[in-house]
Scaffold this motif. Structure first.
Motif, PDB file in Angstrom:
ATOM      1  N   THR A  29       4.737  88.775-121.244  1.00  9.23           N
ATOM      2  CA  THR A  29       3.301  87.956-121.285  1.00  9.23           C
ATOM      3  C   THR A  29       2.345  88.795-122.109  1.00  9.23           C
ATOM      4  O   THR A  29       1.442  88.094-122.622  1.00  9.23           O
ATOM      5  CB  THR A  29       2.973  87.724-119.994  1.00  9.23           C
ATOM      6  OG1 THR A  29       4.067  87.355-119.040  1.00  9.23           O
ATOM      7  CG2 THR A  29       1.818  86.921-119.562  1.00  9.23           C
ATOM      8  N   GLU A  30       2.321  90.067-121.905  1.00  3.88           N
ATOM      9  CA  GLU A  30       1.223  90.787-122.625  1.00  3.88           C
ATOM     10  C   GLU A  30       1.357  90.585-124.114  1.00  3.88           C
ATOM     11  O   GLU A  30       0.146  90.391-124.650  1.00  3.88           O
ATOM     12  CB  GLU A  30       1.456  92.262-122.268  1.00  3.88           C
ATOM     13  CG  GLU A  30       0.413  93.233-122.483  1.00  3.88           C
ATOM     14  CD  GLU A  30      -0.839  93.059-121.547  1.00  3.88           C
ATOM     15  OE1 GLU A  30      -0.625  92.409-120.436  1.00  3.88           O
ATOM     16  OE2 GLU A  30      -1.747  93.407-121.928  1.00  3.88           O
TER      17      GLU A  30
ATOM     18  N   ARG B 211       0.277  87.081-124.968  1.00  2.00           N
ATOM     19  CA  ARG B 211      -1.179  86.883-124.772  1.00  2.00           C
ATOM     20  C   ARG B 211      -1.973  87.597-126.171  1.00  2.00           C
ATOM     21  O   ARG B 211      -2.886  86.938-126.517  1.00  2.00           O
ATOM     22  CB  ARG B 211      -1.713  87.593-123.675  1.00  2.00           C
ATOM     23  CG  ARG B 211      -2.875  87.180-123.026  1.00  2.00           C
ATOM     24  CD  ARG B 211      -3.024  88.195-121.828  1.00  2.00           C
ATOM     25  NE  ARG B 211      -2.597  87.733-120.533  1.00  2.00           N
ATOM     26  CZ  ARG B 211      -2.503  88.539-119.410  1.00  2.00           C
ATOM     27  NH1 ARG B 211      -2.578  89.717-119.272  1.00  2.00           N
ATOM     28  NH2 ARG B 211      -1.979  88.036-118.314  1.00  2.00           N
TER      29      ARG B 211
ATOM     30  N   LEU C  23     -10.015  79.509-121.123  1.00  3.20           N
ATOM     31  CA  LEU C  23      -8.717  79.640-120.198  1.00  3.20           C
ATOM     32  C   LEU C  23      -7.998  80.744-120.484  1.00  3.20           C
ATOM     33  O   LEU C  23      -7.363  81.674-119.555  1.00  3.20           O
ATOM     34  CB  LEU C  23      -7.985  78.332-119.982  1.00  3.20           C
ATOM     35  CG  LEU C  23      -7.533  78.049-118.582  1.00  3.20           C
ATOM     36  CD1 LEU C  23      -8.659  78.054-117.611  1.00  3.20           C
ATOM     37  CD2 LEU C  23      -7.209  76.644-118.685  1.00  3.20           C
ATOM     38  N   PRO C  24      -7.271  80.934-121.799  1.00  4.92           N
ATOM     39  CA  PRO C  24      -6.254  82.136-122.049  1.00  4.92           C
ATOM     40  C   PRO C  24      -6.981  83.557-121.757  1.00  4.92           C
ATOM     41  O   PRO C  24      -6.158  84.414-121.650  1.00  4.92           O
ATOM     42  CB  PRO C  24      -5.864  81.743-123.371  1.00  4.92           C
ATOM     43  CG  PRO C  24      -6.228  80.312-123.661  1.00  4.92           C
ATOM     44  CD  PRO C  24      -7.461  80.134-122.971  1.00  4.92           C
TER      45      PRO C  24
ATOM     46  N   TYR D 177      -9.059  84.450-119.334  1.00  5.51           N
ATOM     47  CA  TYR D 177      -9.360  84.702-117.868  1.00  5.51           C
ATOM     48  C   TYR D 177      -8.826  85.837-117.504  1.00  5.51           C
ATOM     49  O   TYR D 177      -9.407  86.718-116.705  1.00  5.51           O
ATOM     50  CB  TYR D 177      -9.079  83.341-117.060  1.00  5.51           C
ATOM     51  CG  TYR D 177     -10.295  82.456-117.006  1.00  5.51           C
ATOM     52  CD1 TYR D 177     -11.241  82.495-118.019  1.00  5.51           C
ATOM     53  CD2 TYR D 177     -10.280  81.280-116.217  1.00  5.51           C
ATOM     54  CE1 TYR D 177     -11.978  81.630-117.930  1.00  5.51           C
ATOM     55  CE2 TYR D 177     -11.017  80.233-116.325  1.00  5.51           C
ATOM     56  CZ  TYR D 177     -11.916  80.277-116.960  1.00  5.51           C
ATOM     57  OH  TYR D 177     -12.997  79.348-117.038  1.00  5.51           O
ATOM     58  N   PRO D 178      -7.346  85.989-117.313  1.00  5.34           N
ATOM     59  CA  PRO D 178      -6.532  87.038-117.047  1.00  5.34           C
ATOM     60  C   PRO D 178      -7.058  88.404-117.565  1.00  5.34           C
ATOM     61  O   PRO D 178      -6.831  89.503-117.035  1.00  5.34           O
ATOM     62  CB  PRO D 178      -5.207  86.757-117.220  1.00  5.34           C
ATOM     63  CG  PRO D 178      -5.200  85.428-117.587  1.00  5.34           C
ATOM     64  CD  PRO D 178      -6.447  84.966-118.133  1.00  5.34           C
ATOM     65  N   LEU D 179      -7.534  88.376-118.750  1.00  2.00           N
ATOM     66  CA  LEU D 179      -8.129  89.695-119.580  1.00  2.00           C
ATOM     67  C   LEU D 179      -9.419  90.204-118.817  1.00  2.00           C
ATOM     68  O   LEU D 179      -9.773  91.169-119.176  1.00  2.00           O
ATOM     69  CB  LEU D 179      -8.155  89.432-120.841  1.00  2.00           C
ATOM     70  CG  LEU D 179      -6.961  89.126-121.659  1.00  2.00           C
ATOM     71  CD1 LEU D 179      -7.486  88.744-123.078  1.00  2.00           C
ATOM     72  CD2 LEU D 179      -5.919  89.860-121.512  1.00  2.00           C
ATOM     73  N   GLY D 180     -10.169  89.177-118.162  1.00  3.98           N
ATOM     74  CA  GLY D 180     -11.309  89.850-117.456  1.00  3.98           C
ATOM     75  C   GLY D 180     -12.597  90.352-118.636  1.00  3.98           C
ATOM     76  O   GLY D 180     -13.131  91.108-118.207  1.00  3.98           O
ATOM     77  N   ARG D 181     -12.579  89.361-119.521  1.00  2.00           N
ATOM     78  CA  ARG D 181     -13.719  89.598-120.632  1.00  2.00           C
ATOM     79  C   ARG D 181     -15.010  89.260-120.208  1.00  2.00           C
ATOM     80  O   ARG D 181     -14.953  88.464-119.379  1.00  2.00           O
ATOM     81  CB  ARG D 181     -13.416  89.089-121.878  1.00  2.00           C
ATOM     82  CG  ARG D 181     -12.706  89.534-122.848  1.00  2.00           C
ATOM     83  CD  ARG D 181     -12.263  88.760-124.027  1.00  2.00           C
ATOM     84  NE  ARG D 181     -13.327  88.428-124.977  1.00  2.00           N
ATOM     85  CZ  ARG D 181     -12.959  87.493-126.024  1.00  2.00           C
ATOM     86  NH1 ARG D 181     -11.987  86.934-126.135  1.00  2.00           N
ATOM     87  NH2 ARG D 181     -13.945  87.302-126.709  1.00  2.00           N
ATOM     88  N   PRO D 182     -16.125  90.131-120.095  1.00  2.00           N
ATOM     89  CA  PRO D 182     -17.430  89.611-119.710  1.00  2.00           C
ATOM     90  C   PRO D 182     -17.679  87.962-120.072  1.00  2.00           C
ATOM     91  O   PRO D 182     -17.300  87.660-121.073  1.00  2.00           O
ATOM     92  CB  PRO D 182     -18.318  90.643-120.127  1.00  2.00           C
ATOM     93  CG  PRO D 182     -17.454  91.705-120.806  1.00  2.00           C
ATOM     94  CD  PRO D 182     -16.193  91.101-120.950  1.00  2.00           C
ATOM     95  N   TYR D 183     -18.190  87.364-118.944  1.00  2.00           N
ATOM     96  CA  TYR D 183     -18.441  85.893-119.219  1.00  2.00           C
ATOM     97  C   TYR D 183     -19.229  85.571-120.383  1.00  2.00           C
ATOM     98  O   TYR D 183     -18.865  84.527-121.077  1.00  2.00           O
ATOM     99  CB  TYR D 183     -18.880  85.513-117.726  1.00  2.00           C
ATOM    100  CG  TYR D 183     -19.239  83.783-117.849  1.00  2.00           C
ATOM    101  CD1 TYR D 183     -18.115  83.029-117.680  1.00  2.00           C
ATOM    102  CD2 TYR D 183     -20.450  83.303-118.108  1.00  2.00           C
ATOM    103  CE1 TYR D 183     -18.468  81.569-117.743  1.00  2.00           C
ATOM    104  CE2 TYR D 183     -20.776  82.266-118.047  1.00  2.00           C
ATOM    105  CZ  TYR D 183     -19.772  81.086-117.923  1.00  2.00           C
ATOM    106  OH  TYR D 183     -19.635  79.768-118.059  1.00  2.00           O
TER     107      TYR D 183
ATOM    108  N   LEU E 149     -17.522  85.956-123.455  1.00  2.00           N
ATOM    109  CA  LEU E 149     -16.234  85.006-123.482  1.00  2.00           C
ATOM    110  C   LEU E 149     -16.821  83.653-123.912  1.00  2.00           C
ATOM    111  O   LEU E 149     -16.107  83.234-124.796  1.00  2.00           O
ATOM    112  CB  LEU E 149     -15.603  85.041-122.383  1.00  2.00           C
ATOM    113  CG  LEU E 149     -14.439  83.932-122.152  1.00  2.00           C
ATOM    114  CD1 LEU E 149     -13.370  84.264-123.422  1.00  2.00           C
ATOM    115  CD2 LEU E 149     -13.542  84.181-120.783  1.00  2.00           C
TER     116      LEU E 149
END
Lengths: 227, 378
Positions: A79-80, A83, A107-108, A110-116, A119
């Protein structure tokens, strides 16, 4: 560089509906440009792209990405890789209904947790780049086919992948919209990204920047010609 | 750390939007879940409130009550027993009590009738509980009569209504003078219903009780602690009965939760496939689904608990009062003291949230492990 060595894929193995989608395919794909996989339905184009894009594992054979063996990686690492390396554009667009265009694009990541803020800004820039910036807050149900495919393209690029895999990207578009999408894919190739497309649309084969056409038939490579 | 938090924020954000998108289904589940929490909370809050109330009232109860038994049955206690009781070391004040039950065919209920010497009532004066006053529509100064044991009607005058704060025990209470009591029931002279006594050192109450049993064969000393235990046992039993009934509701809910989680719609399955294809891993889907469960559970739990709290402490606990509250036909109408017990909240969480999580875990796992290439294959 992607190397496939004697890759086979069997679905429903050992069951009455067993189906061999790929048969000992060996192939090397260089970085950059557009490579098109063509062939009739059931020839194994999509299956080949799912294996290259780490969406599935081969039943037999090895797949290497820049020398790293992918075919035996655990799901988490796969997955890593997926991604960070690949962006996907699907035939049916596969956007999530009920969400806005902007949310779909984000959406893609989101799991990386980039600042909103960061993003959101990146997603907005991509939408502007594809000429649908003003549609950012629209729900995807309200988009035309061309707009939906451009949204899907923006979504594929949000994690800045080096490769874009597009499965029949023009199948649901008219000729004008198809040319638009192909132009965008050509621009991505010019930026140095590798574009892998599966298609049986002649418009795709004739598109600019297509550097290689690989023909598949019955799960085997039936032809491979540089353009 | 900030990346982790940001990820959780995104997951919650996505979960909320997913819940919104399947509004009808989730609202239905939320409604059933809230109702379940409400029912369980109501029973727990009410029975625990009652226990607390009973314990508070029994604080003023005598240390020891002495009854006389004949053939294992309660009998009247001769006045001659009071003196030997006073002589037992450790015993403080001793006095005989007169009380009993009176069946009133008018309201088809038993009254608890008790002599209250400290009130200084005249022969025909009575004090009555608030519920009794309400049922018989009596106010201060009103007269009513009860047929006495002799067959004559005994006229009684209401001189006061008992404080509603103690209505748990005084709902059906009728207080009168000793002369009035003897006119009503005509018991043998020089007898009492039982005797109450104080113990100088409350820690010696059990030893004193043993001495009483030895000094007066046929007596039965009852300690205050034993009375408390009896109330506890009564409420525990009633609470247990209601819980057994409610367990069927819980089971139905678990089946519903399983069904809802297992029967993911085609749309949801497609959505999970898309998420996995675009870079979400199984763990992300699981976390998202767990957030969904947590948000649903927490909302249902808080709503159900707050509604039950309001219903029990401010709404008269009408739902389970007939099962849990009354031990007479006249149900006391009183307000319990509002209280939140952490242990009780945790027990409730275990009874309601845990079964939901257990029921949904396997279906969620199955959904999360959907092959990402399913999206490509249509």
């Amino acid at each position: 560089m992607i190397e496939l060595t004697e890759v086979s894929k069997v679905f429903h193995e050992g069951r009455p509906n067993q189906c061999q989608a790929l048969r000992e395919v060996s192939l090397t794909l260089e970085r950059g440009g557009i490579t098109v996989f063509r062939g009739p339905s059931g020839s194994g184009k999509t299956t080949l792209l799912t294996l290259v894009g780490c969406l599935a594992r081969p039943t037999a054979g090895r797949i290497r990405l820049d020398g790293q063996l992918l075919s035996n990686l655990p799901e988490r690492f796969l997955t890593e890789v997926r991604r960070h390396t690949f962006g996907f554009v699907f035939q049916q667009f596969n956007l999530i209904r009920g969400l806005t265009v902007l949310e779909n694009v984000m959406l893609p990541a989101y799991p990386l947790g980039r600042p909103y803020r960061e993003l959101r800004a990146a997603a907005q820039i991509l939408l502007e780049q594809f000429g649908i910036g003003e549609k950012a807050d629209n729900r995807i149900e309200w988009l035309s086919g061309g707009e939906a495919q451009r949204t899907a393209l923006a979504r594929a690029l949000i994690n800045d992948p080096v490769m874009v895999i597009a499965d029949e990207p023009t199948a649901n578009l008219d000729s004008a919209r198809s040319r638009e999408v192909l132009t965008l894919l050509g621009e991505l190739a010019l930026q140095g990204r590798t574009i892998l497309i599966s298609s049986h649309d002649p418009l795709v084969f004739a598109a600019n920047h297509v550097k290689r056409l690989i023909e598949l038939r019955d799960g085997c490579i039936a032809g491979d010609c540089p353009c | 750390m900030s990346t982790f938090l940001e990820r959780q924020k995104y997951l919650i954000d996505y979960t909320l939007s997913a819940l919104r998108r399947r509004k009808a289904r989730n609202l239905g589940l939320l409604l059933v879940y809230t109702l379940l929490v409400f029912l369980f909370s109501s029973v727990l809050l009410l029975s625990q409130g009652l226990r607390r109330e009973a314990a508070a009232l029994l604080q003023d109860a005598p240390d020891v009550i002495v009854q006389r038994l004949i053939a294992g049955r309660h009998d009247l206690l001769p006045a001659a027993w009071l003196e030997p009781l006073r002589r037992i070391r450790g015993v403080g004040a001793v006095h005989g009590r007169l009380w009993g039950y009176y069946y009133d065919p008018v309201v088809k209920a038993n009254y608890t009738v008790m002599v209250a010497p400290e009130r200084g009532l005249a022969t025909h004066d009575i004090l009555i509980g608030a519920t009794l006053a309400r049922i018989r529509q009596l106010g201060i100064g009103d007269y009513f009569s009860l047929p006495a044991a002799t067959g004559q009607a005994l006229p009684l005058k209401v001189v006061g209504i008992l404080d509603s704060a103690s209505e748990l025990l005084s709902a059906d209470l009728l207080l009168l003078s000793e002369a009035g009591y003897r006119s009503l029931f005509n018991p043998p002279p020089n007898t009492f219903t039982d005797a109450v006594l104080t113990v100088r050192n409350p820690r010696e109450a059990r030893t004193v009780a043993e001495k009483i049993a030895l000094a007066l064969p046929g007596s039965r000393p009852i300690l205050r602690a034993e009375m408390l235990r009896t109330y506890d046992a009564v409420f525990n039993w009633r609470e247990g009965m209601v819980f057994v009934t409610l367990s069927a509701v819980l089971l139905a809910f678990v089946i519903l939760a399983w069904d809802q989680a297992a029967g993911l719609s085609a749309e949801e399955q497609r959505e999970i496939g898309i998420l996995k294809a675009i870079g979400w891993e199984t763990g992300d889907i699981l976390r998202m689904k767990l957030w969904e469960g947590a948000l649903l559970s927490l909302t249902a739990f808080l709503t159900g608990y707050v509604l039950a709290y309001w219903q029990v402490f401010y709404g008269g606990a009408r739902l389970f009062a007939p099962v849990l509250k009354g031990w007479a036909v006249l149900y006391p109408d009183f307000r319990l003291t509002p209280a939140v017990d952490v242990q009780q909240v945790l027990a409730l969480l275990a009874v309601t949230v845990l079964p939901y999580i257990v029921a949904t875990l396997i279906p969620i796992w199955r959904a999360a492990t959907t092959d990402p290439d399913a999206v490509m294959r249509g």
